[in-house]
Design a protein around this motif. Structure first.
Motif, mmCIF file in Angstrom:
data_model
loop_
_atom_site.group_PDB
_atom_site.id
_atom_site.type_symbol
_atom_site.label_atom_id
_atom_site.label_comp_id
_atom_site.label_asym_id
_atom_site.label_seq_id
_atom_site.Cartn_x
_atom_site.Cartn_y
_atom_site.Cartn_z
ATOM 1 N N TRP A 74 -1.906 11.903 1.678
ATOM 2 C CA TRP A 74 -3.133 11.269 2.176
ATOM 3 C C TRP A 74 -3.706 11.962 3.402
ATOM 4 N N ILE A 98 -5.788 7.772 -1.862
ATOM 5 C CA ILE A 98 -4.887 6.663 -2.185
ATOM 6 C C ILE A 98 -5.113 6.213 -3.626
ATOM 7 N N ALA A 105 -10.584 4.207 -0.088
ATOM 8 C CA ALA A 105 -9.229 4.618 -0.461
ATOM 9 C C ALA A 105 -9.260 5.795 -1.430
ATOM 10 N N CYS A 122 0.835 -1.193 0.000
ATOM 11 C CA CYS A 122 0.000 0.000 0.000
ATOM 12 C C CYS A 122 0.874 1.248 0.000
#
Length: 249
Positions: free
Chosen positions: A147, A171, A166, A108
């Motif tokens: 983020w 993201i 997300a 991630c």
């Protein structure tokens, strides 16, 4: 790890399917090599990073990290990790990540260094290092810049989030049914319409703080040797092994 160039696009494909494309030391080394190869190839205009199977990447291979028994071992492993991350940060060409499934931990975090992130609807994202007595070095060192505060929440809670969640925190840029097709379409659009010198300048000015990332990764190297981290990683390994055994019965 597969590497192929087609129509000006370098495809870097994670293929440790049996480990959900988790990164051991060799995998990090190969990722760095592929990124530098693409960067030095004048025929490559765009780079796409994706994974085979049901995962983009499950992050660092816990089995490999459990084998780190000295400061020298840990520093070697995590210097290799940093070299791979550095290669993504230094890439002068657009980097598209096509997330085809799970993106956990380091899998991630490396999305922080992608310029465009495409995910399918079933993708899941998590930064669960704290459960293992570790830290997510890229997320906590430069994650806030992209983020926002949500990165701290994800790092502290180890929550798993959906592709839609997300996207809400930045993201993910696009959610589609076919990530490969979207990556191809986006690459073609960039190659056809955008000046490559402009892209190099844009990427140079938007580059993350490399030294901050390096220091956080070195702190992770030391944490990986603590008794608490070893115990938690071993518990994870045993739980995972038992789960595999049940599925085989």
């Amino acid at each position: 790890m597969k590497y192929q160039v087609k129509d000006g696009v370098a495809w870097v494909i994670l293929d440790r399917v049996e480990r959900l494309n988790a990164f051991d030391e060799k995998s990090w080394e190969e990722l760095g090599e592929k990124m530098r190869r693409a960067n030095g190839d004048n025929n490559v205009k765009v780079v796409v990073l994706t994974g085979e199977g049901r995962a983009f990447s499950a992050g660092d291979d816990i089995y490999a990290m459990l084998e780190l028994n000295s400061v020298e071992d840990a520093k070697r492993f995590f210097n290799t990790l940093f070299s791979a991350v550095e290669s993504m940060m230094e890439l002068e060409k657009p980097l598209i990540c096509a997330v085809n499934g799970l993106a956990y931990g380091g899998g991630c975090e490396i999305l922080l260094f992608c310029d465009i992130v495409i995910a399918n609807k079933d993708s899941k994202f998590s930064i669960p290092e704290a459960k293992l007595g570790l830290i997510p070095p890229m997320a906590i060192s430069v994650g806030h810049r992209l983020w926002g505060r949500a990165v701290t929440r994800l790092a502290i809670t180890s929550d798993e989030i959906t592709a839609e969640e997300a996207k809400q925190i930045g993201i993910v840029d696009y959610i589609v049914d076919d990530v490969v097709r979207k990556a191809e379409e986006t690459s073609k659009k960039i190659i056809a319409s955008v000046d490559l010198d402009s892209i190099r300048a844009i990427k140079r000015w938007s580059k993350a703080d490399k030294e901050k990332v390096r220091r956080a990764i070195m702190e992770l190297a030391l944490l990986s040797l603590t008794s608490s981290a070893k115990r938690r990683m071993n518990d994870f390994k045993e739980s995972h092994d038992k789960s595999k055994e049940r599925k085989l019965k």
